[in-house]
Scaffold this motif. Structure first.
Motif, short mmCIF file in Angstrom:
data_model
loop_
_atom_site.label_atom_id
_atom_site.label_comp_id
_atom_site.label_asym_id
_atom_site.label_seq_id
_atom_site.Cartn_x
_atom_site.Cartn_y
_atom_site.Cartn_z
N LEU A 1 0.81 -1.22 0.00
CA LEU A 1 0.00 0.00 0.00
C LEU A 1 0.85 1.27 0.00
CD1 LEU A 1 -2.73 -1.04 2.60
CD2 LEU A 1 -3.09 -0.67 0.16
N LEU B 1 -10.54 2.00 -3.70
CA LEU B 1 -10.65 3.29 -3.01
C LEU B 1 -12.10 3.74 -2.85
CD1 LEU B 1 -9.19 5.67 -1.73
CD2 LEU B 1 -8.99 6.71 -4.02
N PHE C 1 -8.24 -5.72 1.34
CA PHE C 1 -8.36 -4.28 1.13
C PHE C 1 -9.21 -4.01 -0.11
CE2 PHE C 1 -6.55 0.06 1.34
CZ PHE C 1 -6.45 0.18 2.74
N ALA D 1 -0.60 7.17 5.28
CA ALA D 1 -1.16 6.43 4.15
C ALA D 1 -0.91 7.16 2.83
CB ALA D 1 -2.66 6.25 4.36
N THR E 1 2.50 2.47 2.40
CA THR E 1 2.19 3.18 3.65
C THR E 1 3.47 3.36 4.46
OG1 THR E 1 -0.04 2.28 3.73
CG2 THR E 1 0.88 3.07 5.80
N THR F 1 -5.43 4.85 -0.82
CA THR F 1 -5.84 4.53 0.55
C THR F 1 -6.61 5.71 1.15
OG1 THR F 1 -3.89 3.13 0.90
CG2 THR F 1 -5.10 3.85 2.86
N PHE G 1 -8.66 3.45 6.68
CA PHE G 1 -7.50 2.78 7.26
C PHE G 1 -7.53 2.86 8.79
CE2 PHE G 1 -2.67 2.10 6.90
CZ PHE G 1 -2.86 0.75 6.71
N GLN H 1 -13.68 1.83 -0.10
CA GLN H 1 -13.11 2.29 1.17
C GLN H 1 -13.84 3.54 1.66
OE1 GLN H 1 -8.79 2.87 1.18
NE2 GLN H 1 -8.65 1.47 -0.57
#
Length: 393
Positions: free
Chosen positions: A14, A163, A160, A113, A16, A118, A123, A166
């Motif tokens: 990711l 987007l 996951f 992130a 991150t 993300t 998250f 999310q």
């Protein structure tokens, strides 16, 4: 199983970033802390219930801030507690006070992130979810000081979604968060209102109206608890209690236990004889009692609930009188010599009714809050694992 359209990801895939705070020679010393300074210095105490709290704010000087190499916090960073009893707590940093820069101490880590794929709100919800918190629990090491490491964080793998999904999930869960926050505030307000009522009503600073609508007047009578009641202990041991008896069993603990026998059948105010605080309970009916727990009974001159609230509010008497260093304990004379100010019985009842209604309101908000948290937890379990899918516009 990874839901259709989702991918199994980790921090590296990711993109991150994980950023630690400074340690060793760059860590601020006591003389580097200022009451009013240049930079916020954030630690585990600043993270409560998924939000940033600045009640225990520490500042560090501009010189120390600029000399430190790591741990600068940016807007929308996730802060995660890595060490101590709060390990696993997290929040999103929002720089509401633009006049201060911010850094973390070595007990936190910054999770930054990549916004390209993300959503930071999603998250954060994922980190708070039962799935990730369970993994944190299995990863933690150290008995006296539980902790995580960045290496352990990077070993996490989780399903996951894209987007857009999310963002939709985060939007749904944020609605529950707002309801929880609103209820928490209502609960806190009710608790503060009750505290103010107790201070006013149990000291006679505020007088209520009698049954005819006339405000109570007249001086309250000074008495000793031992003169207006009978105070006794039980004779049972904790091993005499269990979870499925017919009668309530009282000892110094907060858990609800029961017994197959009862020692008393009456109205009582019950106070633990040992502990760090001596919070009373009110009970009416048949109950069993531990040998180091006190029951205040037979109080014809007092309304039971008024006596309960008065003992609760003025229990500092017990805290001052208790003996012992590790575990404080009370003796019978300490109860008998407790001073009370007693209005007439009718006024006692009116005061008790007002405070009882306040307790009912607090209980209602607490039950609502517990229900919201349980419902959100169940929803997280469904949404953050893909067991329940959402429509994306």
């Amino acid at each position: 199983m990874v839901p259709n359209g989702w991918a199994l990801q980790d921090f590296n895939s990711l993109k991150t970033a994980t950023i630690d705070g400074d340690r060793g020679k760059n860590y601020p010393k006591k003389e580097d802390y200022l009451q009013i300074g240049y930079a916020l210095f954030l630690g585990a105490d600043n993270i409560e219930n998924g939000a940033l709290s600045l009640e225990k704010t520490t500042f560090i000087s501009k010189e120390k801030h600029e000399s430190m190499r790591k741990g600068i916090v940016q807007e929308k960073d996730i802060l995660l507690v890595m060490r101590g009893n709060g390990t696993g707590r997290s929040c999103i940093y929002e720089n509401k006070d633009k006049s201060y820069a911010a850094r973390i101490n070595s007990g936190l880590v910054i999770i930054r992130a990549n916004s390209a794929h993300t959503d930071v709100q999603f998250f954060q919800q994922l980190i708070l979810s039962p799935v990730i918190q369970k993994q944190f629990g299995s990863f933690m090491f150290g008995s006296a000081q539980p902790q995580l490491t960045i290496q352990l964080l990077k070993s996490l793998r989780f399903p996951f979604p894209p987007l857009a999904e999310q963002q939709k999930i985060a939007q749904i869960l944020s609605t529950w968060d707002k309801a929880i926050t609103t209820t928490e505030q209502l609960l806190a307000n009710s608790q503060q209102q009750k505290k103010a009522l107790m201070q006013q009503l149990l000291t006679g600073k505020k007088r209520l109206l009698d049954g005819c609508g006339v405000r109570f007047s007249g001086k309250w009578r000074e008495s000793l608890l031992g003169d207006v009641s009978r105070i006794t202990t039980g004779s049972s041991n904790r091993q005499d209690s269990h979870m499925n008896g017919a009668y309530t069993f009282f000892d110094r603990s907060e858990d609800i236990r029961t017994s197959d026998t009862y020692l008393f059948d009456c109205e009582a105010v019950i106070v633990p004889g040992e502990g760090q605080d001596f919070i009373p309970k009110y009970f009416e009916g048949k109950f069993d009692l531990h040998q180091r727990t006190y029951a205040i009974i037979d109080f014809p001159e007092c309304h039971g609930k008024f006596l309960f609230y008065a003992i609760h509010y003025f229990r500092s008497h017990f805290l001052y009188q208790a003996v012992g260093s590790t575990v404080k304990s009370l003796r019978l004379p300490m109860f008998q010599k407790m001073k009370l100010s007693l209005p007439a019985l009718e006024e006692q009842q009116k005061i008790a009714d007002v405070l009882s209604n306040s307790d009912k309101e607090i209980t209602t908000f607490q039950q609502k809050l517990n229900a919201l948290k349980q419902e959100k937890k169940a929803l997280m379990q469904q949404l953050l694992t893909g067991k329940r899918r959402v429509k994306v516009n």
